[in-house]
Scaffold this motif. Sequence first.
Motif, PDB file in Angstrom:
ATOM      1  N   PHE A 114      44.743  64.594  42.907  1.00 61.39           N
ATOM      2  CA  PHE A 114      45.363  65.711  42.867  1.00 61.39           C
ATOM      3  C   PHE A 114      45.962  65.621  41.366  1.00 61.39           C
ATOM      4  N   LEU A 115      46.171  64.512  40.848  1.00 61.61           N
ATOM      5  CA  LEU A 115      46.771  64.404  39.427  1.00 61.61           C
ATOM      6  C   LEU A 115      45.846  64.849  38.503  1.00 61.61           C
ATOM      7  N   THR A 116      44.338  64.786  38.732  1.00 65.72           N
ATOM      8  CA  THR A 116      43.476  65.410  37.839  1.00 65.72           C
ATOM      9  C   THR A 116      43.553  66.707  37.673  1.00 65.72           C
ATOM     10  N   PHE A 117      43.914  67.454  38.697  1.00 66.86           N
ATOM     11  CA  PHE A 117      43.965  68.755  38.557  1.00 66.86           C
ATOM     12  C   PHE A 117      45.273  69.364  38.256  1.00 66.86           C
ATOM     13  N   LYS A 130      35.499  63.496  32.046  1.00 67.88           N
ATOM     14  CA  LYS A 130      35.464  61.967  32.762  1.00 67.88           C
ATOM     15  C   LYS A 130      36.830  61.707  33.377  1.00 67.88           C
ATOM     16  N   SER A 131      38.002  62.475  33.412  1.00 65.31           N
ATOM     17  CA  SER A 131      38.776  62.257  34.250  1.00 65.31           C
ATOM     18  C   SER A 131      38.507  62.668  35.792  1.00 65.31           C
ATOM     19  N   VAL A 132      37.704  63.767  35.581  1.00 61.07           N
ATOM     20  CA  VAL A 132      37.368  64.384  37.187  1.00 61.07           C
ATOM     21  C   VAL A 132      36.374  63.350  37.816  1.00 61.07           C
ATOM     22  N   LEU A 133      35.406  62.730  36.917  1.00 64.08           N
ATOM     23  CA  LEU A 133      34.468  62.013  37.503  1.00 64.08           C
ATOM     24  C   LEU A 133      34.776  60.638  37.833  1.00 64.08           C
ATOM     25  N   SER A 134      36.025  60.052  37.274  1.00 67.01           N
ATOM     26  CA  SER A 134      36.907  58.893  37.654  1.00 67.01           C
ATOM     27  C   SER A 134      37.448  59.105  38.916  1.00 67.01           C
ATOM     28  N   ALA A 135      38.115  60.390  39.045  1.00 65.52           N
ATOM     29  CA  ALA A 135      38.902  60.528  40.244  1.00 65.52           C
ATOM     30  C   ALA A 135      37.770  60.723  41.411  1.00 65.52           C
ATOM     31  N   ALA A 243      49.593  60.091  33.202  1.00 67.77           N
ATOM     32  CA  ALA A 243      49.772  60.154  34.408  1.00 67.77           C
ATOM     33  C   ALA A 243      48.425  59.826  35.143  1.00 67.77           C
ATOM     34  N   GLN A 244      47.356  60.456  34.759  1.00 71.43           N
ATOM     35  CA  GLN A 244      45.904  60.259  35.335  1.00 71.43           C
ATOM     36  C   GLN A 244      45.624  58.908  35.070  1.00 71.43           C
ATOM     37  N   THR A 245      45.983  58.210  33.743  1.00 72.38           N
ATOM     38  CA  THR A 245      45.475  56.658  33.605  1.00 72.38           C
ATOM     39  C   THR A 245      46.304  55.801  34.519  1.00 72.38           C
ATOM     40  N   ALA A 246      47.679  56.253  34.497  1.00 71.00           N
ATOM     41  CA  ALA A 246      48.710  55.257  35.453  1.00 71.00           C
ATOM     42  C   ALA A 246      48.177  55.526  36.967  1.00 71.00           C
ATOM     43  N   GLY A 247      47.711  56.566  37.344  1.00 73.27           N
ATOM     44  CA  GLY A 247      47.288  56.894  38.793  1.00 73.27           C
ATOM     45  C   GLY A 247      45.820  56.412  39.107  1.00 73.27           C
ATOM     46  N   VAL A 283      36.679  51.266  39.055  1.00 71.59           N
ATOM     47  CA  VAL A 283      37.328  52.432  38.508  1.00 71.59           C
ATOM     48  C   VAL A 283      38.557  52.081  37.648  1.00 71.59           C
ATOM     49  N   ALA A 284      39.617  51.365  38.341  1.00 65.27           N
ATOM     50  CA  ALA A 284      40.675  51.271  37.734  1.00 65.27           C
ATOM     51  C   ALA A 284      40.569  50.254  36.486  1.00 65.27           C
ATOM     52  N   LEU A 285      40.012  49.156  36.699  1.00 65.77           N
ATOM     53  CA  LEU A 285      39.853  48.445  35.453  1.00 65.77           C
ATOM     54  C   LEU A 285      39.180  48.968  34.088  1.00 65.77           C
ATOM     55  N   LEU A 286      37.919  49.741  34.556  1.00 64.02           N
ATOM     56  CA  LEU A 286      37.371  50.694  33.323  1.00 64.02           C
ATOM     57  C   LEU A 286      38.272  51.582  32.692  1.00 64.02           C
TER      58      LEU A 286
END
Length: 292
Positions: A114-117, A130-135, A243-247, A283-286
């Motif tokens: 949800f945050l990604t968008f 890359k945010s979309v791919l991570s999510a 917020a995306q990174t924290a998410g 994903v979180a660690l990367l």
Amino acid sequence: MQNEEHTVSPKEYKKSLISLHIAVMLFGLSAVLGQFVTAPAVIVAGGRVICSSLLLLLLSLAGRANLRLKYRKDYGIAVFAGAILAVHWTTFFQSIQSASVAIGTITFSTFPLFLTFLEPLLFREKLKMKSVLSAAVLLVGVFITVPEFSLENQVTIGILWGMAASLSYAVLSLANRYLSRSYAARTVCLYEQGTAAVLLLPVMFLVKTEWTTPNIVGIAAIGFICTAFAHSLYVAAQRKVKAQTAGIISGMETVYGIIYAFAFLGEVPSTRELIGGVVILGVALLTSLKSE
């Protein structure tokens, strides 16, 4: 709008990431502590915010903190965030009680999607692939973990509650990003948790529950340690990251929750849960090892 991560030094950035991980570990512990409490989910949520807001108020008064906000609209945003917080924690504990710690934390971990968008839309930022791919990968991890279910299955009900908790937390994260730019973490937390406490206070008298010693101790621990301290730490660290990174980092709550559930409740995760947890952890660690 400039990315906050580019305005801080690498040392500050890494320190914020460590703080985020500690906060998320405590968030995961709250899910397990909630299983030791036999009270309804809304009572657990209400007791949690009442305990945490009282502690934050005492600390703020003792430190003579300035609790006044700069703009009238900020009061509205803080109250709105508090109402969302009340919804989030109620639905989160309801998900756990309906299914299990694993299911509750796994479905909750979908909020980075949800945050990604929502974040680029509200903050007028470019949506990064890359945010979309991570999510997306994080969501794949969630789907791997969740077994087949039907709408009559109790696990399905838990998943639906978890998704509600996920969406509400995504909205809350965006409000925190805005407020944390101008105010101390403790002030933000006090307004949010105080609002949630006021909204849930009537429920403490209307919903029947047994106030046994385990219930009282469990709710107090969740409120003071896993909420007042952890949430303040999380909001403060969120100043330095998006917020995306924290998410994405918060997706690790799933892994921590499953580990705690195994250690303290004897809940043995299935193979699917383990595989999904590995995907989420990866994903979180990367994401946490490098800034965007």
